[in-house]
Scaffold this motif. Structure first.
Motif, PDB file in Angstrom:
ATOM      1  N   VAL A 228      -8.357 -17.722   4.281  1.00  0.00           N
ATOM      2  CA  VAL A 228      -8.705 -17.001   5.347  1.00  0.00           C
ATOM      3  C   VAL A 228      -7.506 -15.990   5.809  1.00  0.00           C
ATOM      4  O   VAL A 228      -7.320 -14.727   6.186  1.00  0.00           O
ATOM      5  CB  VAL A 228      -9.841 -17.167   6.416  1.00  0.00           C
ATOM      6  CG1 VAL A 228     -10.136 -16.154   7.556  1.00  0.00           C
ATOM      7  CG2 VAL A 228     -11.097 -17.621   5.665  1.00  0.00           C
ATOM      8  N   ASP A 229      -6.569 -17.005   6.057  1.00  0.00           N
ATOM      9  CA  ASP A 229      -5.386 -16.454   6.817  1.00  0.00           C
ATOM     10  C   ASP A 229      -4.476 -15.457   5.525  1.00  0.00           C
ATOM     11  O   ASP A 229      -3.823 -14.589   5.921  1.00  0.00           O
ATOM     12  CB  ASP A 229      -4.341 -17.509   7.035  1.00  0.00           C
ATOM     13  CG  ASP A 229      -4.657 -18.102   8.279  1.00  0.00           C
ATOM     14  OD1 ASP A 229      -5.154 -17.111   9.343  1.00  0.00           O
ATOM     15  OD2 ASP A 229      -4.789 -19.205   8.842  1.00  0.00           O
ATOM     16  N   HIS A 230      -4.595 -15.866   4.281  1.00  0.00           N
ATOM     17  CA  HIS A 230      -4.223 -15.109   3.362  1.00  0.00           C
ATOM     18  C   HIS A 230      -4.805 -13.777   3.117  1.00  0.00           C
ATOM     19  O   HIS A 230      -4.155 -12.682   3.309  1.00  0.00           O
ATOM     20  CB  HIS A 230      -4.276 -15.975   1.855  1.00  0.00           C
ATOM     21  CG  HIS A 230      -3.508 -14.923   0.727  1.00  0.00           C
ATOM     22  ND1 HIS A 230      -3.891 -15.576  -0.557  1.00  0.00           N
ATOM     23  CD2 HIS A 230      -2.745 -13.890   0.662  1.00  0.00           C
ATOM     24  CE1 HIS A 230      -3.229 -14.336  -1.345  1.00  0.00           C
ATOM     25  NE2 HIS A 230      -2.518 -13.648  -0.555  1.00  0.00           N
ATOM     26  N   ALA A 231      -6.325 -13.618   3.189  1.00  0.00           N
ATOM     27  CA  ALA A 231      -6.766 -12.498   3.414  1.00  0.00           C
ATOM     28  C   ALA A 231      -6.461 -11.677   4.791  1.00  0.00           C
ATOM     29  O   ALA A 231      -6.278 -10.508   4.561  1.00  0.00           O
ATOM     30  CB  ALA A 231      -8.402 -12.779   3.554  1.00  0.00           C
ATOM     31  N   ARG A 232      -6.217 -12.424   5.681  1.00  0.00           N
ATOM     32  CA  ARG A 232      -5.867 -11.626   7.176  1.00  0.00           C
ATOM     33  C   ARG A 232      -4.479 -10.961   6.976  1.00  0.00           C
ATOM     34  O   ARG A 232      -4.135  -9.713   7.012  1.00  0.00           O
ATOM     35  CB  ARG A 232      -5.759 -12.636   8.143  1.00  0.00           C
ATOM     36  CG  ARG A 232      -7.011 -12.868   8.870  1.00  0.00           C
ATOM     37  CD  ARG A 232      -6.653 -14.057   9.976  1.00  0.00           C
ATOM     38  NE  ARG A 232      -5.780 -13.379  10.874  1.00  0.00           N
ATOM     39  CZ  ARG A 232      -4.583 -14.153  11.286  1.00  0.00           C
ATOM     40  NH1 ARG A 232      -4.214 -14.901  10.293  1.00  0.00           N
ATOM     41  NH2 ARG A 232      -4.098 -13.534  12.227  1.00  0.00           N
ATOM     42  N   ALA A 233      -3.673 -11.793   5.823  1.00  0.00           N
ATOM     43  CA  ALA A 233      -2.309 -11.007   5.542  1.00  0.00           C
ATOM     44  C   ALA A 233      -2.265  -9.974   4.738  1.00  0.00           C
ATOM     45  O   ALA A 233      -1.794  -8.905   4.803  1.00  0.00           O
ATOM     46  CB  ALA A 233      -1.368 -12.160   4.998  1.00  0.00           C
ATOM     47  N   ILE A 234      -3.291 -10.077   3.647  1.00  0.00           N
ATOM     48  CA  ILE A 234      -3.517  -9.019   2.856  1.00  0.00           C
ATOM     49  C   ILE A 234      -3.872  -7.714   3.627  1.00  0.00           C
ATOM     50  O   ILE A 234      -3.675  -6.627   3.144  1.00  0.00           O
ATOM     51  CB  ILE A 234      -4.521  -9.242   1.721  1.00  0.00           C
ATOM     52  CG1 ILE A 234      -4.010 -10.295   0.847  1.00  0.00           C
ATOM     53  CG2 ILE A 234      -5.043  -8.238   1.013  1.00  0.00           C
ATOM     54  CD1 ILE A 234      -4.917 -10.983  -0.164  1.00  0.00           C
ATOM     55  N   ASP A 235      -4.757  -7.855   4.560  1.00  0.00           N
ATOM     56  CA  ASP A 235      -5.342  -6.793   5.456  1.00  0.00           C
ATOM     57  C   ASP A 235      -4.182  -5.974   6.123  1.00  0.00           C
ATOM     58  O   ASP A 235      -3.980  -4.779   5.953  1.00  0.00           O
ATOM     59  CB  ASP A 235      -6.394  -7.299   6.478  1.00  0.00           C
ATOM     60  CG  ASP A 235      -6.867  -6.356   7.372  1.00  0.00           C
ATOM     61  OD1 ASP A 235      -6.490  -4.971   7.124  1.00  0.00           O
ATOM     62  OD2 ASP A 235      -7.269  -6.570   8.568  1.00  0.00           O
ATOM     63  N   MET A 236      -3.196  -7.039   6.557  1.00  0.00           N
ATOM     64  CA  MET A 236      -2.020  -6.219   7.461  1.00  0.00           C
ATOM     65  C   MET A 236      -1.175  -5.531   6.547  1.00  0.00           C
ATOM     66  O   MET A 236      -0.589  -4.418   6.883  1.00  0.00           O
ATOM     67  CB  MET A 236      -1.409  -7.308   8.001  1.00  0.00           C
ATOM     68  CG  MET A 236      -1.965  -7.986   9.371  1.00  0.00           C
ATOM     69  SD  MET A 236      -0.890  -9.329   9.884  1.00  0.00           S
ATOM     70  CE  MET A 236      -1.869  -9.475  11.640  1.00  0.00           C
ATOM     71  N   ILE A 237      -1.092  -6.319   5.322  1.00  0.00           N
ATOM     72  CA  ILE A 237      -0.021  -5.526   4.214  1.00  0.00           C
ATOM     73  C   ILE A 237      -0.572  -4.355   3.681  1.00  0.00           C
ATOM     74  O   ILE A 237       0.114  -3.344   3.552  1.00  0.00           O
ATOM     75  CB  ILE A 237       0.347  -6.600   3.263  1.00  0.00           C
ATOM     76  CG1 ILE A 237       1.323  -7.651   3.892  1.00  0.00           C
ATOM     77  CG2 ILE A 237       1.290  -6.111   2.175  1.00  0.00           C
ATOM     78  CD1 ILE A 237       1.385  -8.917   2.927  1.00  0.00           C
ATOM     79  N   PHE A 238      -1.780  -4.255   3.354  1.00  0.00           N
ATOM     80  CA  PHE A 238      -2.546  -3.260   2.739  1.00  0.00           C
ATOM     81  C   PHE A 238      -2.371  -2.011   3.585  1.00  0.00           C
ATOM     82  O   PHE A 238      -2.141  -0.853   3.213  1.00  0.00           O
ATOM     83  CB  PHE A 238      -3.782  -3.136   2.415  1.00  0.00           C
ATOM     84  CG  PHE A 238      -4.493  -2.335   2.102  1.00  0.00           C
ATOM     85  CD1 PHE A 238      -4.287  -1.847   0.663  1.00  0.00           C
ATOM     86  CD2 PHE A 238      -5.515  -1.452   2.492  1.00  0.00           C
ATOM     87  CE1 PHE A 238      -4.984  -0.682   0.083  1.00  0.00           C
ATOM     88  CE2 PHE A 238      -5.984  -0.430   2.118  1.00  0.00           C
ATOM     89  CZ  PHE A 238      -5.905   0.067   0.757  1.00  0.00           C
ATOM     90  N   HIS A 239      -2.535  -2.298   5.198  1.00  0.00           N
ATOM     91  CA  HIS A 239      -2.625  -1.110   6.066  1.00  0.00           C
ATOM     92  C   HIS A 239      -1.268  -0.607   6.578  1.00  0.00           C
ATOM     93  O   HIS A 239      -0.891   0.322   6.773  1.00  0.00           O
ATOM     94  CB  HIS A 239      -3.686  -1.447   7.153  1.00  0.00           C
ATOM     95  CG  HIS A 239      -4.889  -1.359   6.778  1.00  0.00           C
ATOM     96  ND1 HIS A 239      -5.813  -2.384   6.458  1.00  0.00           N
ATOM     97  CD2 HIS A 239      -5.792  -0.253   6.611  1.00  0.00           C
ATOM     98  CE1 HIS A 239      -6.834  -2.182   6.223  1.00  0.00           C
ATOM     99  NE2 HIS A 239      -7.105  -0.629   6.173  1.00  0.00           N
ATOM    100  N   ASN A 240      -0.413  -1.798   6.621  1.00  0.00           N
ATOM    101  CA  ASN A 240       0.863  -1.500   7.355  1.00  0.00           C
ATOM    102  C   ASN A 240       2.173  -1.986   6.518  1.00  0.00           C
ATOM    103  O   ASN A 240       3.212  -1.735   7.214  1.00  0.00           O
ATOM    104  CB  ASN A 240       0.849  -2.310   8.696  1.00  0.00           C
ATOM    105  CG  ASN A 240      -0.160  -1.995   9.730  1.00  0.00           C
ATOM    106  OD1 ASN A 240      -0.535  -0.907   9.835  1.00  0.00           O
ATOM    107  ND2 ASN A 240      -0.833  -2.823  10.319  1.00  0.00           N
ATOM    108  N   GLY A 241       2.053  -2.528   5.550  1.00  0.00           N
ATOM    109  CA  GLY A 241       3.161  -2.993   4.636  1.00  0.00           C
ATOM    110  C   GLY A 241       3.901  -1.366   4.431  1.00  0.00           C
ATOM    111  O   GLY A 241       3.278  -0.553   4.192  1.00  0.00           O
ATOM    112  N   LYS A 242       5.273  -1.778   4.216  1.00  0.00           N
ATOM    113  CA  LYS A 242       5.912  -0.506   3.671  1.00  0.00           C
ATOM    114  C   LYS A 242       5.927  -0.290   2.228  1.00  0.00           C
ATOM    115  O   LYS A 242       5.961  -1.168   1.379  1.00  0.00           O
ATOM    116  CB  LYS A 242       7.599  -0.770   3.934  1.00  0.00           C
ATOM    117  CG  LYS A 242       8.293   0.572   3.616  1.00  0.00           C
ATOM    118  CD  LYS A 242       9.726   0.221   4.612  1.00  0.00           C
ATOM    119  CE  LYS A 242      10.789   1.203   4.063  1.00  0.00           C
ATOM    120  NZ  LYS A 242      11.595   0.503   3.210  1.00  0.00           N
ATOM    121  N   ILE A 243       5.472   0.873   1.649  1.00  0.00           N
ATOM    122  CA  ILE A 243       5.421   1.307   0.358  1.00  0.00           C
ATOM    123  C   ILE A 243       6.659   1.028  -0.337  1.00  0.00           C
ATOM    124  O   ILE A 243       7.958   1.121   0.030  1.00  0.00           O
ATOM    125  CB  ILE A 243       5.051   2.861   0.107  1.00  0.00           C
ATOM    126  CG1 ILE A 243       3.644   2.997   0.580  1.00  0.00           C
ATOM    127  CG2 ILE A 243       5.252   3.351  -1.187  1.00  0.00           C
ATOM    128  CD1 ILE A 243       2.971   4.362   0.596  1.00  0.00           C
TER     129      ILE A 243
END
Ligand code: NAD
Ligand code: DAU
Length: 352
Positions: A228-243
């Motif tokens: 679930v912590d991996h899924a939370r990281a994916i959420d953050m990276i998808f929305h706020n990660g630098k292209i």
């Protein structure tokens, strides 16, 4: 109109947790789960969310480029989170070709479809490729960590296929400016983990008083993160990660396989009211995995410092939750190990 987001491999272990997080957290997104339902794909993993109006399933093999393109044209997604893959190292040693096809050709099919559908209008679009720490190779037992700058050195057919797909994703960014983002994560554990992987295999075998196979001397080290912590990281990276960027994700939670299994045996003895030491007697050392990487460990400070991620669960708590889930979900485990679920879903989705 809802924004359409493709999640590939959503019926698998990690993908099902990502789908659950996104369909519940983002009612404004229409989530479309693209999955072939291989032996590892199981729609029962999504039973609690499949009724939600913003969830939809499409059975597709990503190796079929035309089918993938047709789905992009039909839905016009604004984003893709790509998790579909052949994921088990031992299977890649036995049969590398499946890994080449799904992990490399399948990824390129998705990249091409995104590029052709988005046609240089990349505003607000995002292609997220979910990858593994195994692309970095193997560490010595010297405290060193994989960073985003560690040179690639994949050593199994699985990790070589994932490394190849990572390179292709980056190549589409540099060549065509496709707006991509990538992450490389350490070993996940938690509910819905297919019982060919070490932890769920050991839980199932302990439950049934069967031998727990430990490769070599059990000295190999893995860095374990609750799924679930991996899924939370994916959420953050998808929305706020630098292209164009890559983020490492790990638990700073290293265990040798033998210590991990001893820890699990203690928990299982307690949960099953067995005499302490009963489960550990099942530990059986077997022939080592070919080319077995000694140690993986991840430095996730970029993700922590730039996007504010941190694991929500301590390892002890995650292990307790995981064991409880497997003991409470006997039917899931029995179905998965008997293969019955595949027959059921094949009938259900045939002709789609
Ligand atoms: P999994 O094997 O549990 O699930 C893979 C899913 O992909 C299944 O639902 C399967 O049906 C689907 N799939 C496979 N081939 C397909 C194809 N040709 N077309 C469409 N769908 C297909 O895998 P997982 O452990 O959940 O891993 C998901 C992703 O995360 C993978 O890309 C893997 O490399 C990566 N990853 C996994 C871990 C881990 O510890 N499990 C750690 C880091 C990264
Ligand atoms: O590091 C991330 C990777 O973690 C992911 O990319 C892979 O998809 C995922 O499968 C996992 O790979 P591993 O090879 O590390 O996981 P696995 O559960 O197969 O093995 C964990 C460790 O346990 C490894 O050192 C091999 C060992 N092992 C595994 C099995 C299945 C055993 O000793 N006995 C076993 O029966």
């Amino acid at each position: 109109m809802k924004k359409i987001l493709f999640i590939t491999g959503g019926a698998g272990f990690i993908g099902s947790h990502v789908v659950r997080l996104f369909v519940t957290k983002y009612p404004d997104y229409q989530i479309v789960n693209l999955d072939k339902l291989t032996y590892a794909g199981n729609l029962a993993n999504l039973k609690d969310v499949e009724h939600l109006p913003n969830y939809k399933f499409e059975k597709v093999d990503i190796v079929d480029g035309k089918a993938v393109q047709a789905l992009f044209e039909k839905y016009q997604p604004f984003g893709v989170i790509h998790l579909a893959a052949e994921s088990h190292v031992d299977r890649s040693i036995a049969n590398p070709m499946e890994f080449i096809m799904t992990n490399i050709v399948g990824t390129v099919n998705l990249l091409n479809a995104a590029r052709h559908t988005w046609k240089d209008n990349f505003d607000g679009k995002r292609f997220y490729h979910v990858s593994t720490d195994e692309v970095y190779g193997s560490l010595a037992n010297d405290g060193s960590l994989f960073t985003e700058e560690t040179p690639y050195d994949p050593r199994s057919p699985y990790s070589a296929s994932k490394a190849s797909s990572d390179h292709l994703v980056r190549a589409y960014f540099h060549t065509y400016h496709l707006p991509i983002v990538l992450s490389n994560c350490s070993n996940n554990y938690g509910p819905n983990h297919f019982p060919e992987k070490l932890l769920p295999l050991a839980i199932n075998n302990i439950k049934n008083m069967k031998p727990i196979p430990i490769y070599g001397k059990g000295e190999n080290v893995r860095d374990w993160l609750y799924v679930v912590d991996h899924a939370r990281a994916i959420d953050m990276i998808f929305h706020n990660g630098k292209i164009g960027d890559t983020y490492n994700i790990g638990g700073l939670n290293e265990w040798t396989n033998i210590d991990l299994i001893h820890k699990l045996c203690e928990i299982m003895d307690r949960k099953l009211n067995r005499e302490p030491g009963t489960s550990a007697k099942l530990i059986t050392f077997v022939q080592d995995r070919a080319g077995h990487d000694l140690r993986y460990a991840i430095d996730s400070s970029k993700l922590v410092n730039e996007l504010g991620w941190k694991p929500s669960l301590q390892f002890e708590e995650g292990m307790e939750k995981t064991v409880d889930w497997y003991l409470e979900n006997e039917e899931w485990l029995n179905n998965v190990t008997s293969g019955d679920y595949q027959k059921y879903y094949e009938t259900m989705y045939s002709g789609r």
